[in-house]
Design an enzyme around this catalytic site. Structure first.
Site, mmCIF file in Angstrom:
data_model
loop_
_atom_site.group_PDB
_atom_site.id
_atom_site.type_symbol
_atom_site.label_atom_id
_atom_site.label_comp_id
_atom_site.label_asym_id
_atom_site.label_seq_id
_atom_site.Cartn_x
_atom_site.Cartn_y
_atom_site.Cartn_z
ATOM 1 N N GLU A 12 -11.111 -1.766 4.350
ATOM 2 C CA GLU A 12 -11.029 -2.832 3.335
ATOM 3 C C GLU A 12 -9.719 -2.678 2.579
ATOM 4 O OE1 GLU A 12 -14.082 -1.022 3.075
ATOM 5 O OE2 GLU A 12 -15.320 -2.532 4.078
ATOM 6 N N TYR A 53 -1.039 -2.514 7.843
ATOM 7 C CA TYR A 53 -2.151 -2.680 8.780
ATOM 8 C C TYR A 53 -1.874 -3.809 9.773
ATOM 9 C CZ TYR A 53 -4.527 0.223 5.298
ATOM 10 O OH TYR A 53 -4.864 1.246 4.444
HETATM 11 C C1 LIG Z 1 0.154 1.552 1.800
HETATM 12 C C2 LIG Z 1 0.845 2.890 2.012
HETATM 13 C C3 LIG Z 1 -0.159 3.929 2.507
HETATM 14 C C4 LIG Z 1 1.941 2.703 3.111
HETATM 15 O O1 LIG Z 1 2.483 3.965 3.415
HETATM 16 P P1 LIG Z 1 4.053 4.148 3.627
HETATM 17 O O2 LIG Z 1 4.286 5.506 4.143
HETATM 18 O O3 LIG Z 1 4.763 3.747 2.390
HETATM 19 O O4 LIG Z 1 4.344 3.024 4.742
HETATM 20 P P2 LIG Z 1 5.258 3.197 6.048
HETATM 21 O O5 LIG Z 1 6.603 3.670 5.660
HETATM 22 O O6 LIG Z 1 4.532 3.958 7.088
HETATM 23 O O7 LIG Z 1 5.379 1.636 6.463
HETATM 24 C C5 LIG Z 1 4.967 1.170 7.736
HETATM 25 C C6 LIG Z 1 5.037 -0.349 7.700
HETATM 26 O O8 LIG Z 1 4.161 -0.877 6.696
HETATM 27 C C7 LIG Z 1 4.765 -1.990 6.038
HETATM 28 N N1 LIG Z 1 5.039 -1.637 4.656
HETATM 29 C C8 LIG Z 1 4.868 -0.448 4.050
HETATM 30 N N2 LIG Z 1 5.181 -0.526 2.741
HETATM 31 C C9 LIG Z 1 5.573 -1.799 2.507
HETATM 32 C C10 LIG Z 1 6.014 -2.492 1.353
HETATM 33 N N3 LIG Z 1 6.126 -1.879 0.157
HETATM 34 N N4 LIG Z 1 6.316 -3.799 1.469
HETATM 35 C C11 LIG Z 1 6.211 -4.434 2.659
HETATM 36 N N5 LIG Z 1 5.802 -3.828 3.810
HETATM 37 C C12 LIG Z 1 5.490 -2.519 3.726
HETATM 38 C C13 LIG Z 1 6.041 -2.271 6.810
HETATM 39 O O9 LIG Z 1 5.696 -3.133 7.883
HETATM 40 C C14 LIG Z 1 6.402 -0.898 7.334
HETATM 41 O O10 LIG Z 1 7.207 -0.919 8.470
HETATM 42 P P3 LIG Z 1 8.813 -0.905 8.279
HETATM 43 O O11 LIG Z 1 9.138 0.182 7.283
HETATM 44 O O12 LIG Z 1 9.290 -0.622 9.668
HETATM 45 O O13 LIG Z 1 9.165 -2.262 7.752
HETATM 46 C C15 LIG Z 1 1.567 3.383 0.724
HETATM 47 O O14 LIG Z 1 2.392 2.343 0.242
HETATM 48 C C16 LIG Z 1 0.615 3.775 -0.373
HETATM 49 O O15 LIG Z 1 0.139 4.919 -0.418
HETATM 50 N N6 LIG Z 1 0.329 2.838 -1.297
HETATM 51 C C17 LIG Z 1 -0.551 3.109 -2.441
HETATM 52 C C18 LIG Z 1 -1.970 3.388 -1.988
HETATM 53 C C19 LIG Z 1 -2.537 2.265 -1.167
HETATM 54 O O16 LIG Z 1 -2.403 1.095 -1.484
HETATM 55 N N7 LIG Z 1 -3.209 2.647 -0.044
HETATM 56 C C20 LIG Z 1 -3.842 1.690 0.858
HETATM 57 C C21 LIG Z 1 -5.171 1.287 0.322
HETATM 58 S S1 LIG Z 1 -5.952 0.122 1.420
#
Ligand SMILES: CC(C)(COP(=O)(O)OP(=O)(O)OC[C@H]1O[C@@H](n2cnc3c(N)ncnc32)[C@H](O)[C@@H]1OP(=O)(O)O)[C@@H](O)C(=O)NCCC(=O)NCCS
Length: 186
Positions: free
Chosen positions: A131, A143
């Site tokens: 979710e 995702y």
């Molecule tokens: C969501 C979260 C886990 C993503 O982890 P991350 O290590 O920052 O993401 P990644 O570097 O692996 O990104 C992979 C892809 O996701 C997308 N993405 C990640 N962060 C993004 C952002 N801020 N804006 C847009 N796209 C994003 C992009 O498609 C990215 O690919 P790219 O870098 O080649 O464009 C992280 O932002 C986080 O911990 N957020 C706060 C907690 C949260 O919301 N968790 C999810 C709850 S459902």
């Protein structure tokens, strides 16, 4: 199609070190290990930093006691991320996926999801569900980028600043790599 393929950034080798803040480098594959009770203080500190409505210490403790698949990313100077997955018969539920803000957007979130999909495959799990808040554009992009599709909405699922917020239910099959936007034959 050809241009889209050229425009995609090269995928990082699984063992390649990811540069983080303060000149620290982390190799995602080697940094991942099972979560331990002694990690919970650091986990809850990150949780409080990145969520408006964080999980409590008790939520993580219960997840460990319940035998959920709980992992942390260990940086040189502390934890930088963690994830929690509940595995049932034929189905896994991603309950928590978190990267400390200073380490975000370095491919670590993607790496953790890939790790969980790999684990799910070894347990013969067919589908992974999760979710996500409609307002969480970063997580939704991650995702969708990894082949999850929207299945449904749960009304008023999350607490929010004002009242409640829906949840979008997303799912993908665990078998085989599925990357949205991948070119045929890639
Ligand atoms: C969501 C979260 C886990 C993503 O982890 P991350 O290590 O920052 O993401 P990644 O570097 O692996 O990104 C992979 C892809 O996701 C997308 N993405 C990640 N962060 C993004 C952002 N801020 N804006 C847009 N796209 C994003 C992009 O498609 C990215 O690919 P790219 O870098 O080649 O464009 C992280 O932002 C986080 O911990 N957020 C706060 C907690 C949260 O919301 N968790 C999810 C709850 S459902």
């Amino acid at each position: 199609m050809y241009c889209a393929r050229l425009a995609r950034p090269p995928r990082r080798a699984p063992d390649a070190a990811v540069p983080g803040p303060d000149s620290e480098h982390v190799s995602p594959r080697h940094a991942l290990r099972p979560m331990r009770p002694s990690d919970l203080e650091a986990v809850v500190a990150i949780e409080g930093e990145i969520y408006s409505h964080p999980w409590t210490l008790g939520n993580f403790r219960d997840s460990l006691h319940a035998g959920y698949s709980c992992w942390v990313l260990q940086g040189g100077s502390g934890l930088i991320g963690y994830c929690v997955m509940m595995v049932g018969v034929g189905e896994a539920h991603l309950l928590n996926l978190s990267i400390a803000s200073a380490w975000q957007r370095r491919g670590l979130g993607r790496h953790m999801v890939e790790h969980l999909l790999e684990l799910a495959r070894t347990w013969d799990v067919k589908e992974m569900l999760l979710e996500v808040r409609p307002s969480n554009t970063a997580a939704r992009a991650l995702y969708a980028n990894m082949g999850f599709r929207e299945l449904a909405r749960r009304r008023d699922y999350y607490p929010a600043e004002r009242g409640r917020e829906d949840a979008i239910v997303m799912a993908r099959e665990c078998g085989g790599p599925r990357t949205a936007g991948a070119t045929v034959g890639e």
